[in-house]
Structures are given as structure tokens and as C-alpha cells.
Design a protein around this motif. Sequence first.
Motif, short mmCIF file in Angstrom:
data_model
loop_
_atom_site.label_atom_id
_atom_site.label_comp_id
_atom_site.label_asym_id
_atom_site.label_seq_id
_atom_site.Cartn_x
_atom_site.Cartn_y
_atom_site.Cartn_z
N LEU A 118 -6.51 0.40 -4.82
CA LEU A 118 -5.52 -0.17 -3.89
C LEU A 118 -5.94 -1.57 -3.46
O LEU A 118 -5.09 -2.47 -3.35
CB LEU A 118 -5.38 0.73 -2.66
CG LEU A 118 -4.65 2.06 -2.88
CD1 LEU A 118 -4.84 2.98 -1.69
CD2 LEU A 118 -3.18 1.83 -3.15
N GLY A 119 -7.24 -1.74 -3.23
CA GLY A 119 -7.75 -3.06 -2.84
C GLY A 119 -7.46 -4.13 -3.87
O GLY A 119 -7.11 -5.26 -3.52
N VAL A 148 -8.92 -1.64 3.02
CA VAL A 148 -7.78 -0.81 2.63
C VAL A 148 -7.88 0.57 3.29
O VAL A 148 -6.90 1.10 3.81
CB VAL A 148 -7.69 -0.68 1.10
CG1 VAL A 148 -6.70 0.40 0.69
CG2 VAL A 148 -7.30 -2.01 0.48
N ALA A 149 -9.08 1.14 3.29
CA ALA A 149 -9.28 2.45 3.91
C ALA A 149 -8.88 2.42 5.38
O ALA A 149 -8.24 3.35 5.89
CB ALA A 149 -10.73 2.90 3.75
N GLU A 150 -9.24 1.36 6.07
CA GLU A 150 -8.90 1.22 7.49
C GLU A 150 -7.38 1.10 7.67
O GLU A 150 -6.80 1.73 8.56
CB GLU A 150 -9.60 -0.01 8.08
CG GLU A 150 -9.31 -0.25 9.55
CD GLU A 150 -9.80 0.87 10.46
OE1 GLU A 150 -9.29 0.95 11.60
OE2 GLU A 150 -10.67 1.66 10.06
N ARG A 151 -6.72 0.34 6.82
CA ARG A 151 -5.26 0.20 6.91
C ARG A 151 -4.57 1.55 6.65
O ARG A 151 -3.66 1.93 7.37
CB ARG A 151 -4.75 -0.84 5.92
CG ARG A 151 -4.94 -2.26 6.39
CD ARG A 151 -4.45 -3.24 5.32
NE ARG A 151 -4.51 -4.60 5.79
CZ ARG A 151 -3.46 -5.29 6.27
NH1 ARG A 151 -2.28 -4.72 6.34
NH2 ARG A 151 -3.61 -6.53 6.66
N VAL A 152 -5.03 2.26 5.63
CA VAL A 152 -4.43 3.56 5.30
C VAL A 152 -4.67 4.54 6.44
O VAL A 152 -3.76 5.28 6.83
CB VAL A 152 -4.97 4.09 3.95
CG1 VAL A 152 -4.55 5.54 3.72
CG2 VAL A 152 -4.50 3.21 2.80
N ARG A 153 -5.86 4.54 7.01
CA ARG A 153 -6.16 5.42 8.14
C ARG A 153 -5.21 5.14 9.30
O ARG A 153 -4.65 6.06 9.91
CB ARG A 153 -7.61 5.25 8.59
CG ARG A 153 -8.02 6.22 9.72
CD ARG A 153 -9.39 5.88 10.29
NE ARG A 153 -9.46 4.55 10.88
CZ ARG A 153 -8.91 4.21 12.06
NH1 ARG A 153 -8.24 5.10 12.76
NH2 ARG A 153 -9.03 2.98 12.52
N ALA A 206 -12.23 -2.42 -0.45
CA ALA A 206 -11.95 -0.99 -0.30
C ALA A 206 -12.05 -0.55 1.17
O ALA A 206 -11.18 0.19 1.65
CB ALA A 206 -12.89 -0.17 -1.19
N SER A 250 -7.54 5.27 -5.72
CA SER A 250 -8.72 5.09 -4.86
C SER A 250 -8.52 3.86 -3.98
O SER A 250 -7.67 3.01 -4.25
CB SER A 250 -9.97 4.90 -5.72
OG SER A 250 -9.91 3.65 -6.39
N PHE A 251 -9.32 3.76 -2.93
CA PHE A 251 -9.24 2.59 -2.06
C PHE A 251 -9.61 1.33 -2.84
O PHE A 251 -9.05 0.27 -2.60
CB PHE A 251 -10.14 2.76 -0.84
CG PHE A 251 -9.66 3.84 0.10
CD1 PHE A 251 -8.32 3.95 0.45
CD2 PHE A 251 -10.55 4.74 0.64
CE1 PHE A 251 -7.88 4.93 1.31
CE2 PHE A 251 -10.13 5.73 1.52
CZ PHE A 251 -8.78 5.83 1.85
N LEU A 303 0.83 -1.21 0.00
CA LEU A 303 0.00 0.00 0.00
C LEU A 303 0.87 1.26 0.00
O LEU A 303 0.62 2.20 -0.75
CB LEU A 303 -0.93 0.00 1.21
CG LEU A 303 -2.05 -1.04 1.21
CD1 LEU A 303 -2.77 -1.06 2.55
CD2 LEU A 303 -3.01 -0.79 0.06
#
Length: 150
Positions: A23-24, A34-39, A31, A19-20, A8
Motif C-alpha cells: 500500500l505504501g 500507511v498502517a497508522e492511516r489504515v488504523r 509502511a 500489505s502495508f 488506500l
Amino acid sequence: MDKINWKLIQALESNGRLSFAELGKLVHLSAPAVAERVRKLEEQGVITGYGARINLEKVGIPITALVECEVYRAKEREFKDLVLGLDEVVDCYNVTGSSAFILKVAVASMSTLDVLLERLIDLSDTKTMMILSNPIKRELPLNAQEASHF
């Protein structure tokens, strides 16, 4: 840091606008996952921001140089204060060796570079190297994942 987070980070370094969902697909996660990991990477300070990369030549600033600065004894604080106020300084590195600092500067003309160097001369001896090209430009080394301990 697991392998998915490294993927990521590398993907976002290459293109921070992914976008998530995109990335997913790269890491085979949803998505939201991925959003949770990026956060979490943002909260931990691993990801410190997102921004556009600017071609300085295209905006009228065609000259970049590295300036080694051997700061005079007891002038370091004054030197740092000066450098903080110089718009032409793109990066400033405090390094080991005889030159305490290396500045990356970007200027529109050689005369502007000359004026900048004149401002530094009261506080340091300088050695200037013009940057001809930048064939590799990345934050992470390609083997960064190998260097980590997870």
C-alpha cells in the motif's frame, strides 16, 4: 478524507490482503505511515472489516435473485423478524416506492427459492427477478473521491 486515504480505501476494496508495504508503494508513504492511516480509518468506522469474496456457484449455490416485497400494512415488524432468520437472504434493502424491501437471495435450487417465496407470501406481495450476471461489483463508485468534501 484526503486523496491518499481515498487511494488506500480503493486499493483495499480491490484487495484486502495487500500489505502495508505494498500500500505504501501505491501512495508513496512508508509502511508504518500507511498502517497508522489504515488504523485511523478503522477506528473512524470508514473501514468496517475485511473478508473473502465467495463464488456462490462454486460452493453449490448457483441461483441468485432479487425479490421485491410489498409488505402488508402492520406486518413490517413480523416481516423483518422473518427475514432476519432466513439464511438464504444475502442482503436486505429498505427502499422507497411501493416495495418497502428488496431482498437479494441465494439458493441451491428453484424448489428452494419456491419454498422461500412461500414463507414470504403471508406477509408481503413479491416480485422476483433472477440475477443473470453481475458485471459490476464494488462498494465505492469510481468517482467517490469527487463526491467527498475535503
